[in-house]
Write an enzyme that holds these catalytic residues in place. Sequence first.
Site, PDB file in Angstrom:
ATOM      1  N   ARG A 122      43.404  27.607  40.391  1.00  5.34           N
ATOM      2  CA  ARG A 122      42.923  27.926  39.041  1.00  5.34           C
ATOM      3  C   ARG A 122      44.060  28.431  38.146  1.00  5.34           C
ATOM      4  NH1 ARG A 122      42.513  32.170  35.170  1.00  5.34           N
ATOM      5  NH2 ARG A 122      40.727  31.721  33.855  1.00  5.34           N
ATOM      6  N   ARG A 202      36.870  34.410  49.569  1.00  2.35           N
ATOM      7  CA  ARG A 202      37.761  33.345  49.143  1.00  2.35           C
ATOM      8  C   ARG A 202      39.211  33.725  49.359  1.00  2.35           C
ATOM      9  NH1 ARG A 202      35.024  31.424  44.036  1.00  2.35           N
ATOM     10  NH2 ARG A 202      36.922  30.206  43.885  1.00  2.35           N
ATOM     11  N   ASP A 321      31.607  29.985  30.357  1.00  5.43           N
ATOM     12  CA  ASP A 321      30.886  30.946  31.190  1.00  5.43           C
ATOM     13  C   ASP A 321      30.169  32.016  30.365  1.00  5.43           C
ATOM     14  OD1 ASP A 321      31.659  29.717  33.499  1.00  5.43           O
ATOM     15  OD2 ASP A 321      32.932  31.349  34.228  1.00  5.43           O
ATOM     16  N   ALA A 332      34.062  24.967  35.243  1.00  7.03           N
ATOM     17  CA  ALA A 332      35.223  24.700  34.398  1.00  7.03           C
ATOM     18  C   ALA A 332      35.046  23.380  33.651  1.00  7.03           C
ATOM     19  CB  ALA A 332      36.491  24.670  35.242  1.00  7.03           C
TER      20      ALA A 332
HETATM   21  C1  LIG Z   1      41.229  35.975  36.338  1.00  5.59           C
HETATM   22  C2  LIG Z   1      40.246  34.875  36.604  1.00  5.59           C
HETATM   23  C3  LIG Z   1      40.281  34.210  37.830  1.00  5.59           C
HETATM   24  C4  LIG Z   1      39.374  33.212  38.106  1.00  5.59           C
HETATM   25  N1  LIG Z   1      39.458  32.556  39.307  1.00  5.59           N
HETATM   26  C5  LIG Z   1      38.608  31.536  39.584  1.00  5.59           C
HETATM   27  C6  LIG Z   1      38.689  30.818  40.803  1.00  5.59           C
HETATM   28  O1  LIG Z   1      39.515  31.101  41.646  1.00  5.59           O
HETATM   29  N2  LIG Z   1      37.805  29.823  41.028  1.00  5.59           N
HETATM   30  C7  LIG Z   1      36.851  29.482  40.111  1.00  5.59           C
HETATM   31  O2  LIG Z   1      36.076  28.547  40.357  1.00  5.59           O
HETATM   32  N3  LIG Z   1      36.754  30.122  38.934  1.00  5.59           N
HETATM   33  C8  LIG Z   1      37.603  31.144  38.646  1.00  5.59           C
HETATM   34  N4  LIG Z   1      37.500  31.814  37.447  1.00  5.59           N
HETATM   35  C9  LIG Z   1      36.419  31.436  36.526  1.00  5.59           C
HETATM   36  C10 LIG Z   1      36.694  30.129  35.836  1.00  5.59           C
HETATM   37  O3  LIG Z   1      37.932  30.147  35.177  1.00  5.59           O
HETATM   38  C11 LIG Z   1      35.555  29.863  34.893  1.00  5.59           C
HETATM   39  O4  LIG Z   1      34.343  29.891  35.622  1.00  5.59           O
HETATM   40  C12 LIG Z   1      35.554  28.511  34.215  1.00  5.59           C
HETATM   41  O5  LIG Z   1      36.810  27.964  34.094  1.00  5.59           O
HETATM   42  C13 LIG Z   1      34.918  28.602  32.824  1.00  5.59           C
HETATM   43  O6  LIG Z   1      35.916  29.002  31.906  1.00  5.59           O
HETATM   44  P1  LIG Z   1      35.725  30.033  30.722  1.00  5.59           P
HETATM   45  O7  LIG Z   1      36.831  29.731  29.785  1.00  5.59           O
HETATM   46  O8  LIG Z   1      34.345  30.008  30.204  1.00  5.59           O
HETATM   47  O9  LIG Z   1      35.928  31.461  31.389  1.00  5.59           O
HETATM   48  P2  LIG Z   1      37.237  32.135  32.009  1.00  5.59           P
HETATM   49  O10 LIG Z   1      38.099  31.118  32.647  1.00  5.59           O
HETATM   50  O11 LIG Z   1      36.762  33.271  32.804  1.00  5.59           O
HETATM   51  O12 LIG Z   1      38.070  32.662  30.737  1.00  5.59           O
HETATM   52  C14 LIG Z   1      37.682  33.736  29.923  1.00  5.59           C
HETATM   53  C15 LIG Z   1      38.912  34.250  29.200  1.00  5.59           C
HETATM   54  O13 LIG Z   1      38.521  35.237  28.257  1.00  5.59           O
HETATM   55  C16 LIG Z   1      39.330  36.378  28.383  1.00  5.59           C
HETATM   56  N5  LIG Z   1      38.548  37.549  27.970  1.00  5.59           N
HETATM   57  C17 LIG Z   1      37.590  38.195  28.663  1.00  5.59           C
HETATM   58  N6  LIG Z   1      37.079  39.191  27.931  1.00  5.59           N
HETATM   59  C18 LIG Z   1      37.718  39.176  26.750  1.00  5.59           C
HETATM   60  C19 LIG Z   1      37.613  39.959  25.577  1.00  5.59           C
HETATM   61  N7  LIG Z   1      36.750  40.958  25.494  1.00  5.59           N
HETATM   62  N8  LIG Z   1      38.424  39.666  24.549  1.00  5.59           N
HETATM   63  C20 LIG Z   1      39.305  38.639  24.616  1.00  5.59           C
HETATM   64  N9  LIG Z   1      39.430  37.855  25.702  1.00  5.59           N
HETATM   65  C21 LIG Z   1      38.651  38.119  26.757  1.00  5.59           C
HETATM   66  C22 LIG Z   1      39.701  36.392  29.852  1.00  5.59           C
HETATM   67  O14 LIG Z   1      40.846  37.165  30.078  1.00  5.59           O
HETATM   68  C23 LIG Z   1      39.906  34.911  30.136  1.00  5.59           C
HETATM   69  O15 LIG Z   1      41.202  34.489  29.804  1.00  5.59           O
HETATM   70  C24 LIG Z   1      38.395  32.844  37.140  1.00  5.59           C
HETATM   71  C25 LIG Z   1      38.367  33.496  35.910  1.00  5.59           C
HETATM   72  C26 LIG Z   1      39.282  34.501  35.616  1.00  5.59           C
HETATM   73  C27 LIG Z   1      39.238  35.179  34.269  1.00  5.59           C
END
Ligand SMILES: Cc1cc2nc3c(=O)[nH]c(=O)nc-3n(C[C@H](O)[C@H](O)[C@H](O)COP(=O)(O)OP(=O)(O)OC[C@H]3O[C@@H](n4cnc5c(N)ncnc54)[C@H](O)[C@@H]3O)c2cc1C
Length: 434
Positions: A122, A202, A321, A332
């Site tokens: 990831r 994991r 998410d 993702a």
């Molecule tokens: C550190 C981390 C590790 C992960 N590891 C895995 C993994 O190993 N396997 C897996 O399947 N999924 C993992 N995920 C989840 C995965 O990335 C998501 O389920 C998927 O990609 C959906 O993406 P998203 O952009 O909606 O959420 P996310 O990928 O979770 O991204 C959310 C982003 O918003 C930022 N954020 C959060 N709160 C705030 C705020 N208040 N203000 C500004 N920014 C904020 C976070 O730092 C992050 O960069 C992880 C997520 C994170 C944050």
Amino acid sequence: MNGHSDVEGIGLGLVAPPSSTGIKVIVVGSGFAGLACAIECKRKGHDVLVLEKFSELKVLGDVISLGPNAGRFIERWGLHDKLWPICAHAPFLNLHNHLGEIIQVQPLPAHEYGSQSYNGHRGEMHRILFQHAESIGVDIRLGQNITEYWETDQDGLAGVITNGECICGDVVIGADGVRSKARELILGFNDKHRSSGYAIYRAWFKAQENGVDKDPLIEFLTTGNDVLYGWIGKDIHLLASSFQNSTAISWLMTHKDDADINESWSFPGKMEDVLALVEGWDPRCAALLSKAPWCIDWKLVYRDPLPTWISEGARMAVMGDAAHPFLPMQGASQAIEDGVVLAVTLQLAGKAKVPLALRAWETIRYQRVRKAQIMGETTRDKWHRANPGDRGECIDIPRPEWLLSFDAEAHAYQVYNNVEKQIKEHGYKHPTCP
Ligand SMILES: Cc1cc2nc3c(=O)[nH]c(=O)nc-3n(C[C@H](O)[C@H](O)[C@H](O)COP(=O)(O)OP(=O)(O)OC[C@H]3O[C@@H](n4cnc5c(N)ncnc54)[C@H](O)[C@@H]3O)c2cc1C
Ligand SMILES: *[C@@H]1O[C@H](CO)[C@@H](O)[C@H](O)[C@H]1NC(C)=O
Ligand SMILES: *[C@@H]1O[C@H](CO)[C@@H](O)[C@H](O)[C@H]1NC(C)=O
Ligand SMILES: *[C@@H]1O[C@H](CO)[C@@H](O)[C@H](O)[C@H]1NC(C)=O
């Protein structure tokens, strides 16, 4: 090309002149949803700013999957050559019962439904997308603390207060992940999460440094060709995969757990608890699990679907998410589709009709996302019910065409006019769960 020829010169794979639409998009969060949204907004000629909480880019997490429905955007962005070498290329999923007897071999075509799947680390994959967004000129600001989201009716503005500064635009997107603050600040929904009854141990680690190649039980993971193995027992399943020419190993063990429902990507798991789960199992399981120098205890948390993802004035929305958490597999990919489709609806609606763009986006996305969520739950339940001796039951990882052959960008161009017409003629109704 098909279905979007009315949008002259700006379509799949083509890049619009910068800021040509004049729409200013503020994206909170630089995960897969936020980055996909930002990259596509830039490509479609919107002006985009990304605000991220982290103060530096870190390589975090372990394994994540992008299905071909998201892989097609990796290719469109020209990132295939960067992602492909770090991803797993196992040609089969070899499924065993807990005693190690093979119960099924499922072929996993690397290229299917018109695009590649990308399964890798990831953090490594995220870094490539992040750097790509920066390289095409997306303004990403780190270390942001967003305390307020706002929109106005009269002037057609929306914005945030971040680190005490007020920033305004035409539209604000909360893409801040499962523990979204935007969900509460934009929609007013408190985070009603509850235990799904499961957790996942994991791990991701270097194979040779941790002696995987020296242990005759599991040296099969380090022959240089990537493999994917699974073991299914009652209420437990273990998936193990090798990556990057067998230099990296990842395993995921899903098991029952109601104890604690805090979500964290860093909460450590205890190896003795992990090993206790596979007592009496195929000895390869303990050999493999014990090689990990550490593991994460990741609680699988459930949330009921939100009734809507957009604000009252339809200038703010949550995506990825933050809007719809997933069980592992499509999270993702659906987050990336969300971002891509919003860039299209904004482009087609234009700066004067941003609320229409958000309503059309929700209409286009809502039921598809829900259908994908339900599929993940069904598979999980099936695997946990599975009687490993029963060869009759289908325990394939589902790879349905409706999900994976879908081109969210082309589809949005195709249906937009009809969706807009419906909303104009009948007023806006939030989509409901199927
Ligand atoms: C550190 C981390 C590790 C992960 N590891 C895995 C993994 O190993 N396997 C897996 O399947 N999924 C993992 N995920 C989840 C995965 O990335 C998501 O389920 C998927 O990609 C959906 O993406 P998203 O952009 O909606 O959420 P996310 O990928 O979770 O991204 C959310 C982003 O918003 C930022 N954020 C959060 N709160 C705030 C705020 N208040 N203000 C500004 N920014 C904020 C976070 O730092 C992050 O960069 C992880 C997520 C994170 C944050
Ligand atoms: C964000 O700002 C609020 C209000 O000023 C403050 O209470 C909070 O501690 C800040 N959070 C972080 C992580 O800096
Ligand atoms: C894997 O091996 C190939 C061929 O030797 C090489 O090109 C590639 O860089 C290697 N990848 C990794 C991640 O080590
Ligand atoms: C869960 O997180 C909350 C807030 O971060 C904390 O107060 C609580 O102690 C945690 N619970 C457990 C069981 O770790």
